[in-house]
Enzyme design. Structure first.
Site, short mmCIF file in Angstrom:
data_model
loop_
_atom_site.label_atom_id
_atom_site.label_comp_id
_atom_site.label_asym_id
_atom_site.label_seq_id
_atom_site.Cartn_x
_atom_site.Cartn_y
_atom_site.Cartn_z
N GLY A 201 -4.07 99.64 5.53
CA GLY A 201 -3.48 97.66 6.14
C GLY A 201 -2.22 97.64 6.99
CG ASN A 202 -1.82 94.29 9.15
OD1 ASN A 202 -1.83 93.72 8.37
ND2 ASN A 202 -2.95 94.91 9.74
NE ARG A 203 6.06 93.95 5.97
CZ ARG A 203 6.94 93.62 6.94
NH1 ARG A 203 6.35 93.56 8.14
NH2 ARG A 203 7.78 92.11 6.51
CB ALA A 268 -2.61 91.54 12.33
#
Length: 392
Positions: A201-203, A268
């Protein structure tokens, strides 16, 4: 924005804390003006802690600074929550015998009131006439709702919930320049499953996309928000479609894009996903000291939507980059917008302490020709409105 929250003496005063908190989290400067009766229901330390400013109550404090009019003169918006029958009556006749009264009379800012009282008081002819007077002067009245009141009573007169008050208050300030338009917004960060437990995943928290969706709704648009693992609550007045992976987001966006006038791709999205997703948890005991995961590229959702757009549809992409040099960042954006085919590209620098999961943002917007059309910084809500200004 400078917002004054007036609190009067009713049991619903405890809900004002939620109103104040919501405004603060949106990046606004909140000043509380409470009546003496209000402080019998909710404490000054609580209000000061949540608002991050001193609470004002006394008409005769700060006389040298002419505070009894200065607070109102500086306000961009005044919200009275709760507004009791007595406070509504005072407003209707212009009575200014306390600091809240003088603040409102001395202000040219929009005023929003959220009534709270027992049913019999709300339906009384005097209250009805006072409310009509306020509305005729342009004061926005939010509620009341129907539900449980003090004691065993139930019925109309309950103060509406803080999120509804905040939405109505912010709407009072915004132009309705997106009325009749359908806006599709994506927000959050996708998660690409490795197994039933783990993912790549991402932040991204979804804050900026959620702010855009909420601002568009307040400006009159019909908004659908496709949220990928949002860490913030969706705004009121939008239709939420929840997704997790890039494939799910792509499918939802393709379905909704056909009816959208404006598409804003703030999510994102993972560039890659695991080639194989196992159906049971990967055990370290069977993998040894190294775990190899083969990744395959995800489809380019933004480019796909741009290539199949209908006539008149406007598409806005986002590019989160860690490039520290402004010129190099701009060059990256110009290259990317040509590949994507979007009408606008919002460039924002991200890193360990900026861009993701923080309340503020700094963006640069370019058009398909690569020209800079807008720069904005500040709260993500203020950035959202600047972006929408381009599209209205």
């Amino acid at each position: 924005m400078n917002i004054v929250v007036g609190i009067t003496g009713g049991i619903a005063a405890y809900k004002a804390v939620g109103v104040i908190r919501a405004f603060v989290l949106l990046g606004h400067d909140v000043h509380v003006v409470a009546t003496d009766a209000a402080l019998r229901f909710v404490g000054r330390p609580t209000l000061e802690a949540i608002s991050r400013n001193p609470v004002h109550t006394d008409l005769y404090e700060g006389v040298a600074q002419v505070r009894h009019v200065a607070i109102g003169q500086a306000a961009d918006l005044i919200v009275v929550a709760p507004a009791t029958a007595s406070s509504i009556a005072k407003l209707a006749i212009g009575l200014a015998d306390d600091l809240l009264g003088t603040t409102i009379l001395a202000s040219s800012a929009p005023v929003v009131v959220a009534p709270a009282m027992h049913t019999e008081m709300w339906v009384n002819a005097a209250t009805a006439a006072n409310v009509a007077t306020l509305q005729s002067r342009g004061i926005r009245v939010v509620g009341p709702g129907t539900g449980q009141l003090t004691g065993s009573d139930a019925g109309v007169g309950r103060m509406v919930e803080p999120d509804e008050i905040v939405a109505a208050a912010l709407a009072a300030l915004r132009p309705r320049d997106l009325s009749g338009r359908r806006v599709l917004v994506t927000a959050g960060g996708t998660r690409e499953p490795i197994d039933p437990v783990r993912y790549i995943g991402n932040r991204s928290s979804g804050r900026q996309g959620v702010a855009i969706a909420g601002a568009a709704a307040l400006r009159g648009a019909t908004v659908e928000l496709i949220g990928a693992n949002l860490e913030v609550s969706p705004p009121p007045g939008v239709r939420l479609t929840e997704v997790s992976s890039a494939a799910e987001l792509a499918a939802a966006a393709a379905t909704s894009a056909a009816s959208a006038d404006i598409i804003i791709m703030a999510a994102a999205v993972a560039d890659y996903r695991p080639e194989i997703t196992t159906q049971s948890k990967i055990k370290k005991e069977t993998q040894g000291d190294r775990l190899r995961i083969d990744l395959v590229k995800n489809p380019d959702i933004l480019a796909g939507l741009a290539s199949t757009r209908h006539r008149g549809q406007v598409i806005v992409g986002f590019a989160a980059e860690t490039e520290p040099d402004d010129s190099a960042l701009l060059a990256l954006g110009r290259s990317k917008i040509v590949r994507k085919g979007a009408d606008y590209l919002v460039l924002n620098r991200v890193g360990w302490t900026e861009g993701f999961a923080v309340p503020d943002n700094r963006v640069l917007v370019i058009d398909l020709a690569g020209d800079i059309v807008m720069e904005a910084s500040g709260s993500k809500l203020s950035v959202a409105d600047r972006i929408l200004d381009l599209l209205a």
